[in-house]
Design a protein around this motif. Structure first.
Motif, PDB file in Angstrom:
ATOM      1  N   ARG A 116       0.805  -1.229   0.000  1.00 30.17           N
ATOM      2  CA  ARG A 116       0.000   0.000   0.000  1.00 30.17           C
ATOM      3  C   ARG A 116       0.837   1.277   0.000  1.00 30.17           C
ATOM      4  NH1 ARG A 116      -2.752  -4.180   1.893  1.00 30.17           N
ATOM      5  NH2 ARG A 116      -5.019  -4.206   1.942  1.00 30.17           N
ATOM      6  N   GLY A 117       2.159   1.122   0.016  1.00 35.57           N
ATOM      7  CA  GLY A 117       3.032   2.299  -0.006  1.00 35.57           C
ATOM      8  C   GLY A 117       2.944   3.140   1.256  1.00 35.57           C
ATOM      9  N   VAL A 118       2.789   2.480   2.410  1.00 34.78           N
ATOM     10  CA  VAL A 118       2.655   3.167   3.696  1.00 34.78           C
ATOM     11  C   VAL A 118       3.974   3.041   4.453  1.00 34.78           C
ATOM     12  CG1 VAL A 118       1.412   3.182   5.902  1.00 34.78           C
ATOM     13  CG2 VAL A 118       0.183   2.666   3.789  1.00 34.78           C
ATOM     14  N   SER A 119       4.515   4.148   4.943  1.00 39.00           N
ATOM     15  CA  SER A 119       5.753   4.098   5.722  1.00 39.00           C
ATOM     16  C   SER A 119       5.447   3.661   7.157  1.00 39.00           C
ATOM     17  CB  SER A 119       6.419   5.473   5.745  1.00 39.00           C
ATOM     18  OG  SER A 119       5.674   6.368   6.561  1.00 39.00           O
ATOM     19  N   GLU A 153      -7.913  -3.139  10.907  1.00 39.63           N
ATOM     20  CA  GLU A 153      -8.882  -2.150  10.430  1.00 39.63           C
ATOM     21  C   GLU A 153      -8.209  -1.125   9.518  1.00 39.63           C
ATOM     22  OE1 GLU A 153     -10.694   1.029  13.092  1.00 39.63           O
ATOM     23  OE2 GLU A 153     -12.378  -0.357  12.829  1.00 39.63           O
ATOM     24  N   PHE A 154      -7.003  -0.693   9.878  1.00 39.25           N
ATOM     25  CA  PHE A 154      -6.268   0.261   9.045  1.00 39.25           C
ATOM     26  C   PHE A 154      -6.074  -0.298   7.638  1.00 39.25           C
ATOM     27  CE2 PHE A 154      -2.355   1.764   7.113  1.00 39.25           C
ATOM     28  CZ  PHE A 154      -2.499   3.141   7.198  1.00 39.25           C
ATOM     29  N   PHE A 155      -5.690  -1.574   7.538  1.00 39.73           N
ATOM     30  CA  PHE A 155      -5.457  -2.196   6.242  1.00 39.73           C
ATOM     31  C   PHE A 155      -6.733  -2.736   5.604  1.00 39.73           C
ATOM     32  CE2 PHE A 155      -1.084  -2.656   8.041  1.00 39.73           C
ATOM     33  CZ  PHE A 155      -0.441  -1.856   7.111  1.00 39.73           C
ATOM     34  N   GLU A 156      -7.851  -2.638   6.312  1.00 33.06           N
ATOM     35  CA  GLU A 156      -9.163  -3.086   5.826  1.00 33.06           C
ATOM     36  C   GLU A 156      -9.162  -4.561   5.455  1.00 33.06           C
ATOM     37  OE1 GLU A 156      -9.822  -0.135   2.718  1.00 33.06           O
ATOM     38  OE2 GLU A 156     -10.948   1.094   4.151  1.00 33.06           O
ATOM     39  N   VAL A 159      -5.613 -12.108   8.548  1.00 29.85           N
ATOM     40  CA  VAL A 159      -4.785 -11.842   7.368  1.00 29.85           C
ATOM     41  C   VAL A 159      -3.463 -11.189   7.800  1.00 29.85           C
ATOM     42  CG1 VAL A 159      -4.624 -10.409   5.271  1.00 29.85           C
ATOM     43  CG2 VAL A 159      -6.709 -11.699   5.759  1.00 29.85           C
ATOM     44  N   VAL A 160      -3.495 -10.464   8.910  1.00 33.22           N
ATOM     45  CA  VAL A 160      -2.316  -9.757   9.401  1.00 33.22           C
ATOM     46  C   VAL A 160      -1.517 -10.597  10.397  1.00 33.22           C
ATOM     47  CG1 VAL A 160      -1.465  -7.627  10.462  1.00 33.22           C
ATOM     48  CG2 VAL A 160      -3.614  -7.600   9.185  1.00 33.22           C
TER      49      VAL A 160
END
Length: 79
Positions: free
Chosen positions: A19-22, A57-60, A65-66
């Motif tokens: 997702r290109g999230v730092s 929730e942040f990654f929906e 899955v996480v």
């Protein structure tokens, strides 16, 4: 069932990369220090249930899955 030394495995780094999230951006969204994200990714820290649910929730995605009690298969490995 092997507890694998009580480790909780995760895909946070993979999800961030997709997702290109730092680390810093994720930490800010979660209200934690960016180093906490690094500790989580390396398996040096297991999140509270509340934090694990917030990450999912942040990654929906569903929390499983996480996070997992077993290592995730390597990307590109045969089933």
């Amino acid at each position: 069932m092997s507890a694998d030394k009580e480790n909780v495995h995760n895909r946070i780094a993979v999800l961030r990369a997709e997702r290109g999230v730092s680390r810093r951006d994720l930490a800010t969204a979660l209200g934690v220090h960016y180093q906490t994200v690094g500790y989580l990714e390396r398996g040096e820290y297991s999140p509270s249930l509340h934090l694990a649910l917030r990450i999912a929730e942040f990654f929906e995605v569903p929390v499983e899955v996480v996070f997992s009690l077993r290592p995730f298969p390597r990307l590109g490995s045969a089933p």
